[in-house]
Design a protein around this motif. Structure first.
Motif, PDB file in Angstrom:
ATOM      1  N   MET A 144      -4.688   4.473 -12.513  1.00 60.79           N
ATOM      2  CA  MET A 144      -4.538   3.326 -11.619  1.00 60.79           C
ATOM      3  C   MET A 144      -3.722   3.688 -10.382  1.00 60.79           C
ATOM      4  O   MET A 144      -3.970   3.180  -9.292  1.00 60.79           O
ATOM      5  N   SER A 145      -2.745   4.580 -10.531  1.00 60.77           N
ATOM      6  CA  SER A 145      -1.936   4.961  -9.373  1.00 60.77           C
ATOM      7  C   SER A 145      -2.687   5.905  -8.446  1.00 60.77           C
ATOM      8  O   SER A 145      -2.365   6.006  -7.264  1.00 60.77           O
ATOM      9  N   MET A 146      -3.700   6.583  -8.970  1.00 59.97           N
ATOM     10  CA  MET A 146      -4.485   7.484  -8.132  1.00 59.97           C
ATOM     11  C   MET A 146      -5.637   6.776  -7.429  1.00 59.97           C
ATOM     12  O   MET A 146      -6.245   7.330  -6.518  1.00 59.97           O
ATOM     13  N   MET A 147      -5.933   5.548  -7.845  1.00 59.74           N
ATOM     14  CA  MET A 147      -7.036   4.803  -7.249  1.00 59.74           C
ATOM     15  C   MET A 147      -6.703   4.437  -5.800  1.00 59.74           C
ATOM     16  O   MET A 147      -5.571   4.097  -5.488  1.00 59.74           O
ATOM     17  N   HIS A 148      -7.706   4.525  -4.951  1.00 56.40           N
ATOM     18  CA  HIS A 148      -7.516   4.227  -3.533  1.00 56.40           C
ATOM     19  C   HIS A 148      -7.839   2.756  -3.291  1.00 56.40           C
ATOM     20  O   HIS A 148      -8.906   2.279  -3.662  1.00 56.40           O
ATOM     21  N   HIS A 149      -6.932   2.066  -2.654  1.00 55.58           N
ATOM     22  CA  HIS A 149      -7.115   0.636  -2.421  1.00 55.58           C
ATOM     23  C   HIS A 149      -7.696   0.405  -1.028  1.00 55.58           C
ATOM     24  O   HIS A 149      -7.426   1.150  -0.093  1.00 55.58           O
ATOM     25  N   GLU A 150      -8.492  -0.645  -0.881  1.00 47.14           N
ATOM     26  CA  GLU A 150      -9.134  -0.941   0.406  1.00 47.14           C
ATOM     27  C   GLU A 150      -8.124  -1.318   1.482  1.00 47.14           C
ATOM     28  O   GLU A 150      -8.350  -1.062   2.661  1.00 47.14           O
ATOM     29  N   ALA A 151      -7.021  -1.892   1.085  1.00 44.25           N
ATOM     30  CA  ALA A 151      -6.008  -2.281   2.066  1.00 44.25           C
ATOM     31  C   ALA A 151      -5.439  -1.051   2.759  1.00 44.25           C
ATOM     32  O   ALA A 151      -5.117  -1.092   3.949  1.00 44.25           O
ATOM     33  N   GLN A 152      -5.349   0.048   2.030  1.00 41.58           N
ATOM     34  CA  GLN A 152      -4.860   1.277   2.643  1.00 41.58           C
ATOM     35  C   GLN A 152      -5.803   1.743   3.743  1.00 41.58           C
ATOM     36  O   GLN A 152      -5.364   2.174   4.814  1.00 41.58           O
ATOM     37  N   MET A 153      -7.111   1.647   3.486  1.00 41.56           N
ATOM     38  CA  MET A 153      -8.089   2.042   4.504  1.00 41.56           C
ATOM     39  C   MET A 153      -8.026   1.110   5.709  1.00 41.56           C
ATOM     40  O   MET A 153      -8.131   1.560   6.848  1.00 41.56           O
ATOM     41  N   THR A 154      -7.857  -0.171   5.464  1.00 36.81           N
ATOM     42  CA  THR A 154      -7.775  -1.142   6.556  1.00 36.81           C
ATOM     43  C   THR A 154      -6.578  -0.841   7.442  1.00 36.81           C
ATOM     44  O   THR A 154      -6.686  -0.833   8.672  1.00 36.81           O
ATOM     45  N   ILE A 155      -5.447  -0.577   6.823  1.00 40.04           N
ATOM     46  CA  ILE A 155      -4.237  -0.260   7.585  1.00 40.04           C
ATOM     47  C   ILE A 155      -4.431   1.045   8.360  1.00 40.04           C
ATOM     48  O   ILE A 155      -4.058   1.150   9.531  1.00 40.04           O
TER      49      ILE A 155
END
Length: 164
Positions: free
Chosen positions: A85-96
């Motif tokens: 779960m900590s290695m998963m990439h979140h969409e908010a990171q891409m947006t930022i």
């Protein structure tokens, strides 16, 4: 020769894995205590729904009197879950990240436009200066031609001087 593992990073990996196992074990213990508390208040209407959800999530025990037990396998699986779960990439990171990149691009473009504008101004100023110099030279040439014409007119109308 390429190394698969850097020897200097082994200690870092061991420290992180021990920290992760400790955090996973402590989290499972905390969830077990939460489940015990939920069993104590199981008779209340407001907590009944929460207790039902917790029973489905954590099938460690079957009732309020039983002891909640988890083994090393549970800790390792939970640690693996936390790791994934900590290695998963979140969409908010891409947006930022995209917003920051777009902002940087706009700044860079505006700087380029300012530099081009200042370069155009300097080239316009240089062209104006050249025109002024040409106009001054043309005026000097005109004045010198006018003076030469006046001298020629004076010279033609004047009497030649006699030499002694």
């Amino acid at each position: 020769m390429a190394l698969l593992i850097k020897p200097t990073r082994i200690v870092d990996g061991l420290f992180f894995s021990m920290l992760l196992l400790f955090a996973a074990g402590f989290s499972l213990y905390g969830c077990g205590e939460l489940l015990k508390t939920a069993y104590l208040y199981e008779g209340r209407k407001t907590v009944a729904k929460i207790t039902a959800v917790l029973k489905r999530i954590f099938p460690f025990s079957t009732g309020p009197g039983s002891k909640i037990e988890f083994e090393l396998t549970h800790v390792l699986l939970f640690a693996l879950l936390v790791l994934l779960m900590s290695m998963m990439h979140h969409e908010a990171q891409m947006t930022i990240q995209f917003a920051a990149e777009n902002k940087a691009k706009k700044k860079k473009e505006s700087r380029k436009e300012e530099q081009q504008g200042s370069q155009e101004k300097t080239s316009e100023e240089k062209a104006a200066e050249l025109e002024e110099e040409e106009a001054k030279e043309a005026a000097k040439d005109k004045k010198s031609k006018d003076k030469d014409k006046e001298k020629d007119k004076k010279g033609k109308g004047a009497k030649p001087s006699k030499g002694k």
